[in-house]
Design an enzyme around this catalytic site. Structure first.
Site, PDB file in Angstrom:
ATOM      1  CG  HIS A 171      40.417  34.519  31.519  1.00 17.42           C
ATOM      2  ND1 HIS A 171      40.845  34.518  30.184  1.00 17.42           N
ATOM      3  CD2 HIS A 171      40.543  35.928  31.886  1.00 17.42           C
ATOM      4  CE1 HIS A 171      41.382  35.665  29.808  1.00 17.42           C
ATOM      5  NE2 HIS A 171      41.092  36.477  30.814  1.00 17.42           N
TER       6      HIS A 171
ATOM      7  CB  CYS B 154      42.693  43.979  42.978  1.00 18.65           C
ATOM      8  SG  CYS B 154      44.067  42.661  43.342  1.00 18.65           S
TER       9      CYS B 154
ATOM     10  CG  ASN C 115      39.368  36.621  42.630  1.00 23.78           C
ATOM     11  OD1 ASN C 115      38.471  37.194  43.106  1.00 23.78           O
ATOM     12  ND2 ASN C 115      40.076  37.034  41.533  1.00 23.78           N
TER      13      ASN C 115
HETATM   14  C1  PEP Z   1      42.777  37.394  43.396  1.00 20.56           C
HETATM   15  O1  PEP Z   1      43.256  36.337  43.550  1.00 20.56           O
HETATM   16  O2  PEP Z   1      41.841  38.024  44.036  1.00 20.56           O
HETATM   17  C2  PEP Z   1      43.057  38.095  42.173  1.00 20.56           C
HETATM   18  C3  PEP Z   1      42.807  39.327  42.150  1.00 20.56           C
HETATM   19  O3  PEP Z   1      44.024  37.466  41.300  1.00 20.56           O
HETATM   20  P1  PEP Z   1      43.869  36.150  40.561  1.00 20.56           P
HETATM   21  O4  PEP Z   1      42.249  36.192  40.334  1.00 20.56           O
HETATM   22  O5  PEP Z   1      44.348  36.832  39.216  1.00 20.56           O
HETATM   23  O6  PEP Z   1      44.488  35.114  41.174  1.00 20.56           O
END
Ligand code: PEP
Ligand code: MG
Length: 573
Positions: free
Chosen positions: A188, A502, A454
């Site tokens: 983060h 995303c 991700n």
């Molecule tokens: C992902 O897992 O790609 C995602 C966008 O969610 P986060 O990064 O919040 O787990």
């Protein structure tokens, strides 16, 4: 002597400056006794006052900007600073034992930590981190005065790791770049550094052993470069990169009002992942189609009390108003796994939290909490178009249950006289491999899909996204990832279900040709990278790329996929 250190680039930008080394914790401090107790107490109290002032200044600067994200952290730290147990204990150690303030800090920290580690509770464990951060701040303040160094403006901070709150503070103090020994490009703090446009290099394992205070460094967060005592070639290369970044910024800014259209005339939808009001304003200004991902857990993660329906409603409503009629995709709570919270909501003692009670699983186990969140989201839909996104979906039953609860919430709110949108599209995050494989079973239950690469990469490859030791293996450039992406995107396109990526993969301009070849026409990314992605799209020819998809899918390993990317790199221009 010149030394180049292996490093991973986490936030673009080049910097030349002196190093300011921040040592990890006071834990390194050895026993020291002092003569003048009163002077030592004054020294400690002055340092605490300085830290209080820093916190206040930061908190003020935060109003309206990143406020919800880090504001609660700061409040908690301010409370800790006033904690009598911490302060009286420090005073007593100096007064009775004649310990130096530094050593008293260390002892007091160890005492508190020993109490917490005896308790098997996730919330208390996260409080140890807070105490460490507060104690480190006091320690830093003690030394700033001792060495009479004023601020860190124009310097390159070198540290073990940097917490998100500290990242913000460093940027506000005019730090040029940050180098950390640990950390990952997906943390983060890294996401925050990118949004602050602060160059960041992570995973520089030797940073603290090889770099000393005052060393001259050249750092580049785009290519992952750290050079100590740069020579003439390094300086020349740094100047060239700085010019290049400035030229690129200027060029990119010209794209603010241009469409995200391929060379053969196909419009690609660019959504923004927004986490703060600043992100929302930037997304709007850059012409994002809307918000493709709003991670609501940030309302929860930094707070010690669960935000109630009204608090959430105000946050979601402001987000919707900020986008002035463009669609906003609000993801329901995704607490759990690496996203430990302070409310104690996530279970702290799971043997394998990444495979545990997180995302929609946690929401379904807390029906009251989930209903309050759905009510807040549905109420916000009265102010502009809203979509609801469900994280960590694994099976159809979860979507059936969410839709049923949503129907009840909509009916209740209408009955209570609230204005509610005619339709609130509901989408599933595709980030669990089982959901990606079983995606035909979701047709009819999901109005849109959002692929979370991700997590999808982490679960598909069995590689923890936050494990630095495996950072070189954690990549979407694996044949299994590409085949799964292609099958989800193709099915969604055939059935007319909008689908976006995303995850961070969508922010990477180099991956644009690959995702276009696989059939993707919607990307969602942090606004800080939107213009670069737009530029890459404008340089691509969709028809050509689609024709080359079979070759991409035949690539048997990472090297072959990389070779395909190299062959299809869009021409700069
Ligand atoms: C992902 O897992 O790609 C995602 C966008 O969610 P986060 O990064 O919040 O787990
Ligand atoms: Mg995820």
């Amino acid at each position: 002597m010149r030394l180049s250190l292996p490093a991973n680039g986490a936030s673009r930008g080049s910097a030349l400056g002196r190093a300011r080394v921040r040592l990890p914790h006071v834990l390194e401090v050895t026993e020291q006794r002092i003569e003048d107790v009163d002077a030592e107490l004054d020294r400690l109290h002055d340092a605490i006052r300085v830290v209080r002032g820093e916190m206040r200044a930061l908190r003020q600067r935060l109003q309206g900007v990143l406020a919800q994200e880090v504001g609660e952290f700061l409040e908690l730290h301010a409370l800790l600073l006033d904690d009598p147990e911490l302060l009286q204990g420090l005073d007593a150690l100096i007064r009775k034992e004649r310990y130096s303030a530094d050593y008293a800090l260390r002892l007091q920290r160890d005492r508190i930590a020993a109490i917490f580690t005896g308790m098997d509770d996730a919330y208390l464990r996260t409080r140890i981190d807070d105490i460490d951060q507060v104690i480190s701040r006091i320690h830093a303040a003690l030394h700033r005065r001792e060495t009479d160094v004023s601020g860190v403006a124009g310097e390159i901070v070198v540290a073990d790791n940097i917490a998100p709150t500290d990242m913000l503070q460093l940027q506000s103090q005019g730090v040029m770049a940050v180098v950390t020994a640990g950390g990952s490009t997906l943390s983060h703090s890294a996401i925050l550094a990118r949004s602050l446009h602060l160059p960041l290099v992570v995973g520089v394992a030797q940073a603290l052993s090889k770099i000393n205070d005052g060393d001259v460094l050249v750092v580049d967060g785009g290519i992952g470069l750290v050079v100590r005592d740069p020579d003439a070639d390094d300086l020349r290369a740094h100047r060239a990169r700085t010019r290049e970044y400035a030229r690129e910024r200027k060029q990119l800014n010209r794209l603010r009002r241009e469409p995200s259209r391929t060379r053969d005339g196909v419009d690609i939808k660019l959504w923004a992942n927004a986490e703060s009001r600043e992100d929302v304003a930037e997304s709007h200004a850059l012409g994002a189609a809307g918000i493709g991902l709003y991670r609501t857990e940030f309302l929860f993660l930094n707070s010690r009390v669960l935000p109630d329906e009204d608090t959430q409603f105000r946050a979601y409503r402001d987000l919707v108003l900020g986008m002035t009629g463009r669609t906003v995709t609000i993801r329901t709570l995704d607490v759990g796994a690496d996203k430990a919270d302070r409310t104690g909501l996530a279970l702290g003692n799971e043997p394998n939290p990444a495979l545990g009670v997180r995302g929609v699983r946690l929401s379904m186990r807390n029906p009251g909490l989930f209903e309050a969140q759905l009510r807040a989201i549905v109420r916000a839909s009265g102010y502009g178009p809203v979509r609801l996104l469900v994280p960590m979906v694994c099976c159809r039953e979860e979507m059936v249950a969410v839709r049923s609860l949503l129907r009840k919430v909509v009916a209740d709110l209408r009955r209570e006289g609230h204005e509610v949108a005619d339709a609130i599209p509901v989408g599933a995050m595709i980030e669990v491999p089982a959901a990606a494989i079983a995606v035909p079973g979701f047709v009819g239950l999901t109005d849109f899909l959002s692929i979370g690469t991700n997590d999808l990469v982490q679960y598909l490859l069995a590689i923890d996204r936050n494990n630095e030791a495996l950072a070189d293996l954690y990549t979407p450039l694996h044949p299994a990832v590409l085949r799964l992406l292609q099958s989800v995107i193709t099915l969604a396109n055939k059935r007319g279900i909008p689908v976006a990526v995303c995850g961070e993969m969508a922010s990477e301009p180099d991956f644009v040709p690959l995702l276009l070849a696989l059939g993707l026409v919607e990307f969602s990314m942090h606004p800080g990278t939107l213009l670069e992605v737009r530029r890459a799209i404008r340089a691509c020819d969709l028809t050509t790329l689609r024709a080359r998809a079979p070759a991409l899918l035949r690539a048997g390993d990472r090297a072959a996929i990389q070779a395909w990317l190299d062959d299809n790199r869009p021409a700069a221009g």
